[in-house]
Write a protein that holds these residues in place. Structure first.
Motif, mmCIF file in Angstrom:
data_model
loop_
_atom_site.group_PDB
_atom_site.id
_atom_site.type_symbol
_atom_site.label_atom_id
_atom_site.label_comp_id
_atom_site.label_asym_id
_atom_site.label_seq_id
_atom_site.Cartn_x
_atom_site.Cartn_y
_atom_site.Cartn_z
ATOM 1 N N THR A 548 1.030 -1.007 0.161
ATOM 2 C CA THR A 548 -0.114 0.045 0.149
ATOM 3 C C THR A 548 0.992 1.096 -0.126
ATOM 4 O O THR A 548 0.522 2.154 -0.868
ATOM 5 C CB THR A 548 -0.906 0.102 1.252
ATOM 6 N N ARG A 549 1.663 1.112 0.682
ATOM 7 C CA ARG A 549 2.795 2.443 0.823
ATOM 8 C C ARG A 549 3.618 2.706 -0.404
ATOM 9 O O ARG A 549 3.791 3.675 -1.133
ATOM 10 C CB ARG A 549 3.888 2.071 1.929
ATOM 11 N N ALA A 550 3.918 1.335 -1.146
ATOM 12 C CA ALA A 550 4.751 1.591 -2.297
ATOM 13 C C ALA A 550 3.800 2.012 -3.320
ATOM 14 O O ALA A 550 4.043 3.136 -4.252
ATOM 15 C CB ALA A 550 5.269 0.259 -2.812
ATOM 16 N N LYS A 551 2.349 1.695 -3.488
ATOM 17 C CA LYS A 551 1.456 2.193 -4.360
ATOM 18 C C LYS A 551 1.037 3.648 -4.115
ATOM 19 O O LYS A 551 1.306 4.660 -4.974
ATOM 20 C CB LYS A 551 0.239 1.435 -4.143
ATOM 21 N N ALA A 552 1.219 4.240 -2.851
ATOM 22 C CA ALA A 552 1.081 5.542 -2.503
ATOM 23 C C ALA A 552 2.303 6.460 -3.052
ATOM 24 O O ALA A 552 2.156 7.441 -3.729
ATOM 25 C CB ALA A 552 0.900 5.720 -1.029
ATOM 26 N N ASP A 553 3.311 5.932 -2.907
ATOM 27 C CA ASP A 553 4.684 6.404 -3.319
ATOM 28 C C ASP A 553 4.608 6.575 -4.696
ATOM 29 O O ASP A 553 5.106 7.405 -5.431
ATOM 30 C CB ASP A 553 5.870 5.698 -2.809
ATOM 31 N N ARG A 554 4.285 5.497 -5.793
ATOM 32 C CA ARG A 554 4.234 5.469 -6.920
ATOM 33 C C ARG A 554 3.232 6.573 -7.570
ATOM 34 O O ARG A 554 3.439 7.178 -8.522
ATOM 35 C CB ARG A 554 3.851 4.096 -7.585
ATOM 36 N N GLU A 555 2.126 6.650 -6.712
ATOM 37 C CA GLU A 555 1.164 7.755 -7.314
ATOM 38 C C GLU A 555 1.675 9.036 -7.120
ATOM 39 O O GLU A 555 1.529 9.837 -7.970
ATOM 40 C CB GLU A 555 -0.083 7.581 -6.463
ATOM 41 N N ALA A 556 2.252 9.286 -5.920
ATOM 42 C CA ALA A 556 2.833 10.622 -5.451
ATOM 43 C C ALA A 556 4.101 10.875 -6.716
ATOM 44 O O ALA A 556 3.862 12.188 -7.124
ATOM 45 C CB ALA A 556 3.459 10.579 -4.204
ATOM 46 N N LYS A 557 4.804 10.010 -7.030
ATOM 47 C CA LYS A 557 5.931 10.176 -7.839
ATOM 48 C C LYS A 557 5.198 10.424 -9.326
ATOM 49 O O LYS A 557 5.762 11.343 -10.086
ATOM 50 C CB LYS A 557 6.744 8.897 -8.162
ATOM 51 N N ARG A 558 4.158 9.872 -9.774
ATOM 52 C CA ARG A 558 3.461 10.080 -10.931
ATOM 53 C C ARG A 558 2.884 11.344 -11.147
ATOM 54 O O ARG A 558 3.074 12.062 -12.051
ATOM 55 C CB ARG A 558 2.462 8.997 -11.228
ATOM 56 N N LEU A 559 2.525 11.665 -9.828
ATOM 57 C CA LEU A 559 1.807 13.321 -9.941
ATOM 58 C C LEU A 559 2.897 14.290 -9.957
ATOM 59 O O LEU A 559 2.644 15.230 -10.732
ATOM 60 C CB LEU A 559 0.880 13.530 -8.771
ATOM 61 N N GLU A 560 3.945 14.242 -9.350
ATOM 62 C CA GLU A 560 5.067 15.146 -9.323
ATOM 63 C C GLU A 560 5.647 15.153 -10.859
ATOM 64 O O GLU A 560 6.022 16.183 -11.330
ATOM 65 C CB GLU A 560 6.135 14.551 -8.374
ATOM 66 N N GLU A 561 5.739 13.959 -11.278
ATOM 67 C CA GLU A 561 6.385 13.986 -12.722
ATOM 68 C C GLU A 561 5.420 14.534 -13.781
ATOM 69 O O GLU A 561 5.920 15.437 -14.664
ATOM 70 C CB GLU A 561 6.491 12.239 -13.041
ATOM 71 N N GLN A 562 4.044 14.484 -13.470
ATOM 72 C CA GLN A 562 3.243 15.219 -14.188
ATOM 73 C C GLN A 562 3.312 16.649 -14.305
ATOM 74 O O GLN A 562 3.279 17.170 -15.194
ATOM 75 C CB GLN A 562 1.803 14.472 -13.947
ATOM 76 N N ARG A 563 3.499 17.011 -12.794
ATOM 77 C CA ARG A 563 3.556 18.561 -12.632
ATOM 78 C C ARG A 563 4.983 18.995 -13.330
ATOM 79 O O ARG A 563 4.768 20.007 -13.918
ATOM 80 C CB ARG A 563 3.511 18.635 -11.164
ATOM 81 N N THR A 564 6.014 18.193 -13.135
ATOM 82 C CA THR A 564 7.264 18.699 -13.760
ATOM 83 C C THR A 564 7.066 18.930 -15.182
ATOM 84 O O THR A 564 7.729 19.702 -15.912
ATOM 85 C CB THR A 564 8.496 17.720 -13.350
#
Length: 786
Positions: A548-564
């Protein structure tokens, strides 16, 4: 390790599996003769070469070796001056090719100080000898016309003689005068001479020599006098051809003999490499790992070990250890529960590790350096020698007690079985105490309760058990250390339908101490299994939390990459607008400079500079941290050299320095198509981006590293195939390849002709040729690049 121990541990079966991974008789012979090493330096080297082979296969995707022959016999034959045949020379050529290719592959992809690198250095690369054999030998029984000018001349004359004979005989069999004389209008051979089949009754009608007759005697095979002389000439030419072929083969044999020692050394080392890579392939096939080798008397530790001869999908991994808190382990439990397999796994792992083989176990497994492994496993009663099961076991145990040392591993299956249980248990305890007092690592299996109690009371001795599921009447094969096992005789009998009254009567026969002991074991086993289940639940919950934590980390990373990405796109668009405006301003500035005259020059320059400054500020505000530094800023260089990139402040353009500055500090600069002279004070040196250059080179190397050694264009039309080949040759040249293969197939030859025509015009091609015997022949073109 004696032959009996090798057999019961199934060590020879492992060697057969190892031999199956070899690609040559030399490797197979070394695999069959493999025995455990006794010295640490030998074991370490053997394990190191196995690991290097595994690493190479993982890194490159396959072993560098292909099937090759043992040419030792051919080499010895050449050394004593005996002529080699065409087939023998071709086997040597194939060996030389394998040696050269393997040497090149290993020297390019292994560390210089590795064991495999040392073996590869001893391989030979005799390209000229390979080419000479290829030029002279076409197949196992044919020498090429191009082997020598003399042979070509002889065969040319033979073809002419053949044609003359056929012309005369064809005229004869087509003549109406011989229509009734000949049995069949054909030309055939008898004793290597051309003849025609003549009816026996017309023998006098065809003057000539009779060479044979049919079984019935009705047909005579006659060589007409008209062709006798030509046949004689053909016979003489055949003898000359044979002599010339023998001379060519003798010459090639001498050339092979000249490299006798070099090729023999390569044979030995290539056979060793075959054996080494067979160990690597065996390790990968059974998912093995390199165990840590401890000094003699160290700890034996197996983590998640799997017997290599049991189906990986069916085997249950075992984990055990010896030599740490205890040196003797007594394993109890029901029949078919896995006790004997556990003993065999430990002994086999010890033998494999000391032979340089990986073991199918988890990381962290450790094997001590044993001086020998002794095993008494299985029932080997002998009628011829009047030996019972007990006598057979005891004979082996006496031999083991006599030979084992403190650096040995002893495996005893069903110790004390086959005789009176009381006496057998007493003997078993005495034997185990003796081995324990001598410091010998020992694993034993038993059904005796006395041995369970002995393990509980004796220091340095531990109980182990294999589990049994009473509900399903099946063993689980799970090994537990620290808890003795139950035989479960009453529970199994109850499940199988034995009357309860008989079971109760049997239980009454047990003394109170035995019942209490079994109850304690049952209670301990129950709580152990309960703890195991709770542990599994805790591990599963932890895994779910981590997922669950890894999934949340991946989602946060995806949002940050999208923002960047969105920010980068916005900045790139802004930069594009600013650059376009800046370009337009520079063009206007250049036009103003061309139109300006002496009056008002300073005012216009000042206005231009103000506009440039405003644009620079706008770019910095729009692209914080991204806008490039203005090349006009900075100090003038003290000197420059040819090839430097500079910015001309007074022109507002970039240029390339043509040479060193003169005495007046002036230097020639190429600005686009125009050459001009500028002072050093008017220049600003532009340094290339090292980071971007390094990244481009690294990406280029990664792309070029994947260029294959051959290109297959079969099935394509000529235009598509040639276009794909041209692109492939460009990649091959950039990748540093010197020789490649283009597979175009045989077919009608249209694609081959188109390929050859394109190769003649390609600037990268040094030479090309059709494939030889064993390379694909006319279906492949070998291209040598510049």
């Amino acid at each position: 390790m004696d032959a009996r121990t090798r057999k019961v541990l199934e060590y020879d079966t492992i060697l057969k599996s190892l031999a199956e991974e070899c690609v040559s008789p030399l490797g197979e012979a070394q695999a069959a003769e493999l025995v455990p090493f006794t010295y640490r330096i030998e074991v370490d080297r053997a394990q190191k070469e196995t690991q290097e082979a595994v690493d190479f296969i993982v890194r490159t995707g396959s072993s560098p070796l292909y099937a090759f022959d043992d040419v030792t016999a051919e080499l010895n034959k050449a050394r004593v001056g005996s002529m080699l045949s065409c087939g023998e020379l071709l086997r040597i050529r194939r060996f030389l090719t394998t040696s050269r290719q393997t040497r090149s592959s290993l020297l390019a992809d292994t560390e210089p100080m590795s064991v495999i690198y040392e073996l590869a250095q001893n391989l030979c690369s005799l390209h000229l000898l390979e080419d000479e054999i290829d030029r002279c030998i076409l197949s196992e029984d044919e020498v090429s016309d191009h082997a020598s000018p003399e042979l070509a001349s002889i065969r040319r004359s033979m073809r002419l003689c053949n044609q003359r004979i056929r012309d005369k005989l064809n005229a004869m069999i087509r003549s109406s005068a011989y229509a009734n004389v000949l049995q069949d209008p054909i030309i055939t051979l008898r004793n290597d001479r051309f003849v025609v089949p003549v009816r026996a009754e017309y023998r006098s009608s065809v003057p000539g020599m009779v060479h044979d007759q049919s079984g019935s005697g009705a047909t005579l095979f006659i060589e007409p006098m008209a062709v006798v002389e030509i046949n004689n000439e053909l016979r003489e030419l055949s003898l000359k051809e044979k002599e010339e072929i023998e001379r060519i083969l003798t010459e090639l044999t001498k050339r092979v003999a000249a490299y006798f020692q070099q090729i023999l050394t390569a044979t030995e080392n290539l056979g060793r490499l075959d054996f080494v890579f067979a160990k690597g392939k065996l390790s990968m096939s059974m998912q093995g790992c390199a165990p840590r080798i401890n000094d003699a008397g160290g700890v034996l530790r197996i983590r998640n070990g799997r017997h290599p001869l049991i189906d990986p999908k069916a085997v249950v991994p075992i984990t055990l250890w010896l030599g740490e808190d205890f040196s003797t382990l007594i394993i109890t439990g029901p029949n078919t529960g896995g006790k004997t397999v556990t003993l065999k796994t430990c002994g086999l792992f010890a033998a494999m590790a000391q032979s340089g083989l990986h073991i199918p176990a988890g990381d962290g497994s450790e094997i001590p350096l044993f001086d020998d492994v002794y095993a008494d496993i299985g029932d080997e009663q002998s009628i011829s020698q009047s030996l019972s099961t007990f006598s057979s076991h005891m004979t082996h145990i006496v031999d083991i007690l006599d030979k084992a040392t403190e650096h040995s591993l002893v495996l005893l299956d069903e110790l004390g079985a086959g005789t009176d249980p009381t006496e057998g248990a007493a003997l078993a305890i005495a034997i185990l105490e003796h081995l324990h007092d001598r410091g010998i690592l020992t694993l034993a299996t038993t059904h005796y309760s006395e041995l369970k109690a002995f393990a509980l009371a004796a220091p340095g001795v531990e109980n182990g058990s294999v589990e049994f599921d009473v509900a399903s009447l099946r063993p689980t094969y799970h090994l537990s250390i620290g808890i003795p096992g139950k035989s479960n005789a009453f529970e199994i009998s109850r499940k199988l339908g034995l009357p309860e009254a008989l079971i109760a009567q049997a239980q009454e026969k047990l003394d109170a101490n035995t019942i209490r002991f079994e109850d304690v074991i049952e209670n301990a086993e129950y709580h152990r299994q309960l703890a195991e289940k709770e542990k599994e639940l805790a591990v599963r919950a932890r895994q779910e939390m981590e997922e669950t934590r890894a999934k949340a980390d991946r989602e946060a990373k995806r949002l940050e990459e999208q923002r960047t990405k969105i920010l980068e796109e916005a900045r790139e668009e802004a930069a594009r607008i600013v650059r376009r405006a800046k370009q337009e301003t520079q063009e206007i500035t250049a036009q103003l400079r061309r139109l300006r005259d002496d009056s008002g020059q300073s005012e216009r320059d000042r206005t231009i500079q103000q506009n440039r400054d405003r644009l620079r500020e706008l770019e910095k505000e729009t692209l914080p941290g991204i806008a490039e530094a203005d090349p006009a800023e900075g100090e003038a260089p003290e000197t420059v050299k040819a090839g430097d990139t500079v910015y001309l402040v007074h022109v507002g353009q970039e240029g390339t320095v043509l040479g060193a500055p003169n005495d007046k500090g002036e230097v020639g600069v190429q600005v686009g198509p125009m050459k001009m002279t500028a002072k050093l004070s008017q220049l600003r040196l532009i340094k290339p981006s090292k980071k971007k250059t390094a990244e481009v080179r690294r990406e280029a190397r990664l792309r070029l590293a994947s260029v294959p050694m051959e290109l297959d264009i079969r099935g394509k039309d000529t235009q598509e195939g040639v276009a794909e080949m041209e692109l492939y040759l460009d990649q091959a040249v950039m990748g540093g390849l010197k020789e490649v293969s283009v597979i175009h197939g045989k077919g009608t030859g249209l694609l081959r002709d188109a390929v050859h025509q394109a190769l003649r015009k390609n600037k990268h091609v040094d030479s090309f040729r059709l494939g030889r015997y064993g390379e694909g022949e006319t279906g492949v073109t070998i291209v040598r690049l510049k």
